[in-house]
Design an enzyme around this catalytic site. Structure first.
Site, mmCIF file in Angstrom:
data_model
loop_
_atom_site.group_PDB
_atom_site.id
_atom_site.type_symbol
_atom_site.label_atom_id
_atom_site.label_comp_id
_atom_site.label_asym_id
_atom_site.label_seq_id
_atom_site.Cartn_x
_atom_site.Cartn_y
_atom_site.Cartn_z
ATOM 1 N N ARG A 1 0.838 -1.196 0.000
ATOM 2 C CA ARG A 1 0.000 0.000 0.000
ATOM 3 C C ARG A 1 0.877 1.251 0.000
ATOM 4 O O ARG A 1 0.611 2.219 -0.691
ATOM 5 C CB ARG A 1 -0.950 0.032 1.195
ATOM 6 C CG ARG A 1 -1.872 1.224 1.079
ATOM 7 C CD ARG A 1 -2.727 1.618 2.288
ATOM 8 N NE ARG A 1 -3.068 0.635 3.232
ATOM 9 C CZ ARG A 1 -2.558 0.609 4.478
ATOM 10 N NH1 ARG A 1 -1.678 1.515 4.871
ATOM 11 N NH2 ARG A 1 -2.933 -0.320 5.310
ATOM 12 N N TYR B 1 -11.100 20.941 -16.149
ATOM 13 C CA TYR B 1 -11.686 19.620 -16.404
ATOM 14 C C TYR B 1 -12.917 19.419 -15.510
ATOM 15 O O TYR B 1 -12.880 19.750 -14.323
ATOM 16 C CB TYR B 1 -10.612 18.559 -16.125
ATOM 17 C CG TYR B 1 -11.110 17.142 -16.170
ATOM 18 C CD1 TYR B 1 -11.509 16.566 -17.369
ATOM 19 C CD2 TYR B 1 -11.183 16.377 -15.015
ATOM 20 C CE1 TYR B 1 -11.974 15.263 -17.409
ATOM 21 C CE2 TYR B 1 -11.638 15.070 -15.051
ATOM 22 C CZ TYR B 1 -12.034 14.524 -16.247
ATOM 23 O OH TYR B 1 -12.495 13.234 -16.284
ATOM 24 N N ASP C 1 -1.842 20.990 -13.858
ATOM 25 C CA ASP C 1 -2.320 19.747 -14.451
ATOM 26 C C ASP C 1 -1.755 19.681 -15.875
ATOM 27 O O ASP C 1 -2.143 20.456 -16.740
ATOM 28 C CB ASP C 1 -3.856 19.755 -14.460
ATOM 29 C CG ASP C 1 -4.454 18.440 -14.938
ATOM 30 O OD1 ASP C 1 -3.801 17.764 -15.767
ATOM 31 O OD2 ASP C 1 -5.570 18.087 -14.512
ATOM 32 N N LYS D 1 -4.191 9.103 -19.689
ATOM 33 C CA LYS D 1 -4.194 9.758 -20.998
ATOM 34 C C LYS D 1 -2.880 9.489 -21.735
ATOM 35 O O LYS D 1 -2.555 8.343 -21.979
ATOM 36 C CB LYS D 1 -4.504 11.243 -20.817
ATOM 37 C CG LYS D 1 -5.642 11.529 -19.814
ATOM 38 C CD LYS D 1 -7.017 11.070 -20.286
ATOM 39 C CE LYS D 1 -8.073 11.126 -19.182
ATOM 40 N NZ LYS D 1 -8.289 12.415 -18.562
HETATM 41 C C1 LIG Z 1 -8.941 12.924 -17.403
HETATM 42 C C2 LIG Z 1 -8.432 14.121 -16.699
HETATM 43 C C3 LIG Z 1 -8.343 14.147 -15.300
HETATM 44 C C4 LIG Z 1 -8.843 13.007 -14.439
HETATM 45 O O1 LIG Z 1 -8.122 11.836 -14.643
HETATM 46 P P1 LIG Z 1 -8.725 10.361 -14.391
HETATM 47 O O2 LIG Z 1 -7.564 9.478 -14.642
HETATM 48 O O3 LIG Z 1 -9.851 10.178 -15.348
HETATM 49 O O4 LIG Z 1 -9.197 10.321 -12.979
HETATM 50 C C5 LIG Z 1 -7.806 15.283 -14.718
HETATM 51 N N1 LIG Z 1 -7.387 16.330 -15.454
HETATM 52 C C6 LIG Z 1 -7.476 16.336 -16.797
HETATM 53 C C7 LIG Z 1 -6.988 17.523 -17.557
HETATM 54 C C8 LIG Z 1 -7.998 15.237 -17.459
HETATM 55 O O5 LIG Z 1 -8.094 15.258 -18.802
#
Ligand SMILES: *Cc1c(COP(=O)(O)O)cnc(C)c1O
Length: 387
Positions: free
Chosen positions: A50, A102, A174, A199
């Protein structure tokens, strides 16, 4: 930190051939919950997965190098990564976030603020006066998302970071939309980089994962400890898959953004399209900043289609190579309708304030032939406009 290697080399080969047990070329997948103590009161380097696991730690080291951080924490999703950074806030502290962030981020910030875990101010970060007055409240954290999702707005990370530093505010960026291949926010002054590794980093649409990279070693250690306490850490299998996907990050995103540039120009010239949002277009208001702080314009774009909701519906139901789906950054091209999908929970008022219209569609460009993609868009737009 082994940052004498170039980023392409780190992505392709960090951790290769370093297995101590058998000299395995690929870093092994350690599927274990626990580790044997070497003696009474004498744990080995690992005790319980963990909090730490060799496969997850390898991915964390590679990500920290790519983002020029002191350390990284690999967690179970992008949202978990954002929430981990938000764990730095105490009741009464404030976070300033983009009003067009987002949808999942918007929802998390709003709901946590409603539980009084912190205060939140949503602001148009491209509006200098609005940003300055938000920073005058001396927030604990400034959250940046550039290019923004789904409108591809670009803000100047180094200017925002300098303004935040001046009032003692930490900065988290981000970087999901570009990945460290195209933008490195820590080098521009950010304290934290957030990723949905779901992504571009994994890039194959078969893992949900996230990561936080911290510029400061003490911040990285504190967040790693908290992730171990709450158990938000990512699974070893997901870390293995993500590291595998990451090996080809550079060639993938470079090829994808080349196609995205061609598709953006194609759409801009198409009579059924009212607006195209892509930082590489001369018409894009954030182009100069993108040129300055990005290594490329990325492979995400959005556009407004003629014919309103009907135009959207017919287009979405006519595409054959593009798939109507949420998410982005994978090898396959996707189309999403933010108003009913990724940004539905935001509510129509907040969407209108952020400029997310009902005829906006978002594209994630994959690795297919760009001619096939343009032909697919052409036939789908023909169908949409005859409806
Ligand atoms: C998809 C996304 C998130 C969230 O990510 P998950 O892996 O789906 O939880 C956060 N910020 C951006 C810019 C995103 O495209």
């Amino acid at each position: 930190m082994n940052n004498d290697r170039r980023p392409e080399t780190i992505a392709a080969a960090d951790g290769i051939g370093q297995d101590v047990a058998f000299g395995a070329l690929a870093p092994p997948l350690y599927l274990t919950s626990s580790y044997r103590f070497t003696g009474f009161e004498n744990p080995g380097p690992y005790d319980y997965s963990r909090s730490c696991n060799p496969t997850r730690d390898q991915l964390a080291r590679t990500l920290a190098k790519l983002e020029h951080g002191a350390g990284a924490i690999v967690v179970s999703s992008g949202m978990a990564a954002i929430d981990l950074v938000l764990s730095l806030l105490e009741p009464g502290d404030r976070v300033v976030a983009p009003h067009d962030c987002y949808g999942g981020t918007f929802r998390l910030l709003k709901l946590r603020a409603e539980k009084r875990q912190f205060e939140v101010t949503f602001v148009d970060q491209g509006n200098e006066a609005a940003l300055d007055s938000a920073l005058a409240q001396r927030p604990k954290l400034l959250l940046i998302e550039t290019p923004s999702n789904p409108l591809m707005r670009v803000v100047d990370i180094s200017i925002l970071a300098a303004k935040a530093k001046a009032v003692g505010t930490k900065v988290a960026a981000d970087n999901t939309f570009l990945s460290p291949a195209l933008q490195q926010p820590i080098l521009l002054g950010a304290d934290f980089v957030i990723h949905s590794t779901t992504k571009y980093l994994n890039g194959h649409s078969d893992v949900i994962g996230g990561a936080v990279v911290a510029a400061d070693e003490a911040d990285a250690a504190a967040l790693l400890k908290w992730a171990g306490i709450t158990g938000v850490t990512g699974s070893p299998f997901d870390a293995y898959q993500t590291l595998r996907g990451l090996r080809s990050l550079f060639p993938r995103i470079e090829r994808q953004q080349r196609s995205a540039g061609l598709i953006a120009s194609f759409l801009e010239a198409h009579p059924c399209i009212e607006a195209v949002h892509y930082p590489g277009l001369a018409s894009h208001p954030g182009r100069a900043i993108a040129v300055k702080q990005q290594r490329g314009f990325g492979a995400m774009l959005s556009f407004e289609i003629a014919g309103g909701r009907d135009g959207v519906k017919h287009f979405a139901e006519s595409v054959r190579i593009f798939t109507l789906a949420e998410s982005l950054g994978g090898v396959e091209s996707l189309v999403a309708h933010p108003a009913t999908m990724t940004h539905a929970d935001m509510g129509s008022d907040a969407r209108r304030a952020a400029g997310i219209q009902d005829n906006l569609l978002r594209l994630s460009i994959g690795l297919e032939s760009e001619q096939d993609l343009i032909e697919d868009l052409t036939q789908a737009l023909d169908r949409a406009s005859f409806s």
